[in-house]
Structure formats: structure tokens, C-alpha cells
Design an enzyme around this catalytic site. Structure first.
Site, PDB file in Angstrom:
ATOM      1  N   HIS A 244       0.859  -1.184   0.000  1.00 12.44           N
ATOM      2  CA  HIS A 244       0.000   0.000   0.000  1.00 12.44           C
ATOM      3  C   HIS A 244       0.897   1.236   0.000  1.00 12.44           C
ATOM      4  O   HIS A 244       1.234   1.774   1.061  1.00 12.44           O
ATOM      5  CB  HIS A 244      -0.915  -0.011   1.224  1.00 12.44           C
ATOM      6  CG  HIS A 244      -1.928   1.088   1.248  1.00 12.44           C
ATOM      7  ND1 HIS A 244      -3.126   0.986   1.919  1.00 12.44           N
ATOM      8  CD2 HIS A 244      -1.934   2.324   0.682  1.00 12.44           C
ATOM      9  CE1 HIS A 244      -3.805   2.110   1.773  1.00 12.44           C
ATOM     10  NE2 HIS A 244      -3.094   2.938   1.033  1.00 12.44           N
TER      11      HIS A 244
ATOM     12  N   GLU B 190      -2.687  -1.806  -3.038  1.00  6.55           N
ATOM     13  CA  GLU B 190      -3.786  -1.070  -2.433  1.00  6.55           C
ATOM     14  C   GLU B 190      -3.488   0.428  -2.493  1.00  6.55           C
ATOM     15  O   GLU B 190      -2.327   0.837  -2.455  1.00  6.55           O
ATOM     16  CB  GLU B 190      -3.946  -1.445  -0.958  1.00  6.55           C
ATOM     17  CG  GLU B 190      -4.233  -2.889  -0.679  1.00  6.55           C
ATOM     18  CD  GLU B 190      -4.344  -3.173   0.808  1.00  6.55           C
ATOM     19  OE1 GLU B 190      -4.828  -4.250   1.156  1.00  6.55           O
ATOM     20  OE2 GLU B 190      -3.931  -2.302   1.612  1.00  6.55           O
TER      21      GLU B 190
ATOM     22  N   HIS C 129      -7.976  -6.775   7.254  1.00 13.21           N
ATOM     23  CA  HIS C 129      -7.808  -5.765   8.301  1.00 13.21           C
ATOM     24  C   HIS C 129      -7.996  -6.413   9.672  1.00 13.21           C
ATOM     25  O   HIS C 129      -9.091  -6.796  10.055  1.00 13.21           O
ATOM     26  CB  HIS C 129      -8.740  -4.562   8.175  1.00 13.21           C
ATOM     27  CG  HIS C 129      -8.191  -3.340   8.871  1.00 13.21           C
ATOM     28  ND1 HIS C 129      -7.369  -2.431   8.244  1.00 13.21           N
ATOM     29  CD2 HIS C 129      -8.301  -2.916  10.139  1.00 13.21           C
ATOM     30  CE1 HIS C 129      -7.023  -1.491   9.097  1.00 13.21           C
ATOM     31  NE2 HIS C 129      -7.570  -1.758  10.260  1.00 13.21           N
TER      32      HIS C 129
END
Length: 240
Positions: free
Chosen positions: A43, A70, A190
Site C-alpha cells: 500500500h 492497495e 484488516h
């Protein structure tokens, strides 16, 4: 078997804290694949506080499984992923200053924006996934963006798991059933961990992939990366 994508942002955070190239982000990605990871997730953020743009380009040459990037779809981010052409781009609604992802997209208010971004990525042959919560209306509208997949934001499940895991999992089961019914494939991520992943994987139908970073890297400090990945893979095997 649900696939495991290892998020290596925390490796880059550790490296950046001292400068230099220890630990080596690229080597960790190669090792994770050799140890059984089905993919690598990064990310990159605008301030490069963990994964850097250079890392993204360096990693593309060594990923032989699946490369998932991401990020918030700013113009800078889109140009990066279009130049690298990962297997999957996961769109998250984080503003640049966010510490970590903490909510799914409002697929009603941002539908036109997401449609345009996804169309642009699909022109490059990139599979798309968008980060969503369990609100059924948001999942219904996610399908109208033409995304290939959704990624269920699992922090509410993780935070409620110890108190009442049946209550914590219930909205995710319902969300997954709807997503499958309307043609969306399902990822999740997550705060999933060795403690709560097995139950999640057993109860969520049609789950294709989980992306796990913070817990996996923290657990690897005690168990080692190879053993930690092996344990995650075992938990994701629905036949066991």
C-alpha cells in the site's frame, strides 16, 4: 482453499526507521512466496512512510504469484499502477494522512468516481477490488461500479471476536452471501490474525483471498516468517 496475500508494509516501515535497506523488502517478498504465500500486497502512500514508489517497481520483477497494490485512487496512484500493471488493484477510501484503512467506500456517493477509475484500470487489464463494509446497500451499489471483487473490511469482526464471535461474524456472512448472489468475488482484510482467522474462513462462504500484514509480521517476530505463513495457510484450508 482461500488464498493468502502477505502485506509487507510493516517490513518497509522497519527499514525506513533506520535508513539503508535492512530489512530488504524485495527479499522478504521473495521469501514469503517461497514459504507459501499466494500473493504479496503493498500500500504505497504519497509520503512514502512505508512502501516507496521504487519498491513497487522493484517488486514487480520478483512477484511470481499475485501482486496486489492497495491505495486511494489519486492521479499519482493510478499512474503508478498503470505503469506497473499488477494483477490486482484494491481501491481504498483513505485520505493521504490516514494511519491505516478504517472504513469502506460509500459506493452510493462515490459511485461515478469509482466507475471511472475502474474503467481506466480495466482498460489496462488490471483486476479491481474495492474496500467495503458490510452494509448491504453499499455492497449492492459496489456491483454497479463494475468492480471484479470487493474486500470486506474486517476490523469490526476482529474487535468483536473475543466478546461474541457469532455476533461479530453475522453481518459478514450476510454480506458475503449477497456479494456472491450479485456476481462479486470476495476478498477480506484488516486485523485478521492467527487467533481469529480460522473461524472467519470457516464461516464466510465464497471467500477467495485474505490480505494480512500487521498481525502476520508481528507474529513472525516470535515464530519466524516461514512458520507463521505455514500456520496461516493451514488455517485457510477449509478441508482441515
Amino acid at each position: 482453499m482461500t488464498k493468502l496475500s502477505v502485506n509487507i508494509n510493516k517490513i518497509a516501515t522497519l527499514r525506513n526507521s533506520r535508513g539503508g535497506n535492512v530489512p530488504d523488502v524485495v527479499k522478504v517478498a521473495v521469501d514469503a512466496q517461497n514459504f507459501g504465500a499466494d500473493g504479496i500486497t503493498v500500500h504505497p502512500r504519497p509520503d512514502e512512510r512505508h512502501i516507496r514508489r521504487k519498491d513497487v517497481h522493484d517488486l514487480r520483477g520478483v512477484i511470481r504469484t499475485e501482486f496486489n497494490i492497495e491505495g486511494y485512487p489519486s492521479r499519482e496512484f493510478l499512474e503508478l499502477v498503470k505503469s506497473v500493471r499488477p494483477h490486482q488493484v484494491t481501491l481504498v477510501p483513505d485520505p493521504p494522512e490516514a494511519l491505516t484503512s478504517n472504513a469502506g467506500w460509500d459506493t452510493i456517493a462515490r459511485q461515478s468516481f469509482l466507475q471511472d477509475v475502474i474503467a481506466e484500470l480495466k482498460e489496462c487489464g488490471i483486476r479491481t477490488s474495492i474496500f467495503v463494509g458490510t452494509e448491504l446497500e453499499m455492497i449492492q451499489k459496489a456491483a454497479e461500479t463494475n468492480t471484479d471483487r470487493i474486500e470486506l473490511y474486517t476490523e469490526p469482526y476482529a474487535s468483536g471476536y473475543l466478546a461474541d464471535r457469532e455476533k461479530a461474524i453475522a453481518p459478514f456472512v450476510e454480506a458475503a452471501q449477497l456479494a456472491n448472489k450479485i456476481g462479486l468475488k470476495i476478498n477480506a482484510g484488516h486485523d485478521l490474525s492467527l487467533e481469529n482467522l480460522k473461524f472467519f474462513n470457516e464461516r464466510i462462504p465464497y471467500l477467495k483471498e485474505v490480505s494480512i500484514g500487521h498481525a502476520l509480521i508481528a507474529e513472525a517476530l516470535y515464530l519466524g516468517l516461514e512458520k507463521t505463513i505455514a500456520r496461516y495457510k493451514e488455517l485457510l484450508n477449509k478441508d482441515k
